[in-house]
Design a protein around this motif. Structure first.
Motif, PDB file in Angstrom:
ATOM      1  N   GLN A   1      60.898 -59.291 -24.098  1.00  0.00           N
ATOM      2  CA  GLN A   1      60.373 -59.024 -22.758  1.00  0.00           C
ATOM      3  C   GLN A   1      61.526 -59.038 -21.767  1.00  0.00           C
ATOM      4  O   GLN A   1      62.394 -59.908 -21.829  1.00  0.00           O
ATOM      5  CB  GLN A   1      59.358 -60.102 -22.373  1.00  0.00           C
ATOM      6  N   GLU A   2      61.564 -58.050 -20.911  1.00  0.00           N
ATOM      7  CA  GLU A   2      62.526 -57.980 -19.813  1.00  0.00           C
ATOM      8  C   GLU A   2      61.730 -57.722 -18.554  1.00  0.00           C
ATOM      9  O   GLU A   2      61.038 -56.704 -18.462  1.00  0.00           O
ATOM     10  CB  GLU A   2      63.517 -56.835 -20.020  1.00  0.00           C
ATOM     11  N   GLU A   3      61.813 -58.654 -17.624  1.00  0.00           N
ATOM     12  CA  GLU A   3      61.051 -58.556 -16.380  1.00  0.00           C
ATOM     13  C   GLU A   3      59.596 -58.219 -16.686  1.00  0.00           C
ATOM     14  O   GLU A   3      58.904 -58.985 -17.303  1.00  0.00           O
ATOM     15  CB  GLU A   3      61.719 -57.581 -15.425  1.00  0.00           C
ATOM     16  N   ARG A   4      59.111 -57.055 -16.315  1.00  0.00           N
ATOM     17  CA  ARG A   4      57.702 -56.698 -16.529  1.00  0.00           C
ATOM     18  C   ARG A   4      57.558 -55.606 -17.603  1.00  0.00           C
ATOM     19  O   ARG A   4      56.708 -54.736 -17.507  1.00  0.00           O
ATOM     20  CB  ARG A   4      57.077 -56.257 -15.207  1.00  0.00           C
TER      21      ARG A   4
ATOM     22  N   ARG B   1      54.544 -51.646 -19.992  1.00  0.00           N
ATOM     23  CA  ARG B   1      54.753 -52.298 -18.698  1.00  0.00           C
ATOM     24  C   ARG B   1      53.526 -53.104 -18.313  1.00  0.00           C
ATOM     25  O   ARG B   1      52.408 -52.731 -18.651  1.00  0.00           O
ATOM     26  CB  ARG B   1      55.047 -51.248 -17.628  1.00  0.00           C
TER      27      ARG B   1
END
Length: 162
Positions: A76-79, A161
């Motif tokens: 996971q990266e940010e959203r 996302r």
């Protein structure tokens, strides 16, 4: 199922190419996606896409032969959720168009389901003497079939996302 965690790389789950193992890894993906996103709908959509992709690996890449390794990487990266499904079976020469087939026809709904559940996906075969390009739905690369005799990895990457 084997699970490993490396900071910055997310979580790696490893299963054998036995159909009964799919539910284990998909439940784990569901839990990870729910924890990261807080969205039951997002987690369920990723789970549905993974079930379809893993079934395709077992049926088409490993030809229903058990005990081949399948690696699932979650990060996971940010959203943004990223899921990679990695196998060393028969490579695809193209990604099918994600079209809903005739309801009377048996099968062939997997790519339509995957497309409906994630925001983006692509496929790549790496580790051969000649590297195959990144494939997106509808694109073809006829040379992949000739290259599959050499050691390689097939990587299907989903992005969702939230």
């Amino acid at each position: 199922m084997l699970a490993t965690f490396k900071p910055g790389n997310g979580i790696t789950l490893t299963i054998s190419s036995n159909a009964e193992k799919i539910s284990l890894v998909c439940e784990a993906l569901h839990a990870l996606c729910l924890y990261a996103s807080g969205s039951p709908a997002c987690a369920l959509e990723v789970q549905h896409a993974a079930v379809e992709a893993l079934n395709n690996v077992i049926i088409h890449a490993y030809h229903n032969q058990p005990n081949h390794e399948i690696i699932v990487r979650w990060s996971q990266e940010e959203r943004l959720l990223r899921i990679e499904i990695i196998d060393t079976g028969t490579s695809m020469t193209f990604l099918p168009e994600p079209l809903l087939p005739d309801f009377a026809k048996e099968g062939s709904r997997g790519w339509w389901i995957i497309n409906a559940c994630v925001d983006d996906y692509y496929y790549q075969t790496i580790g051969q003497s000649e590297q195959a390009p990144l494939l997106r739905p509808g694109e073809k690369y006829p040379a992949i079939a000739a290259l599959t005799a050499q050691p390689h990895q097939n990587i299907l990457t989903f992005m969702k996302r939230f």
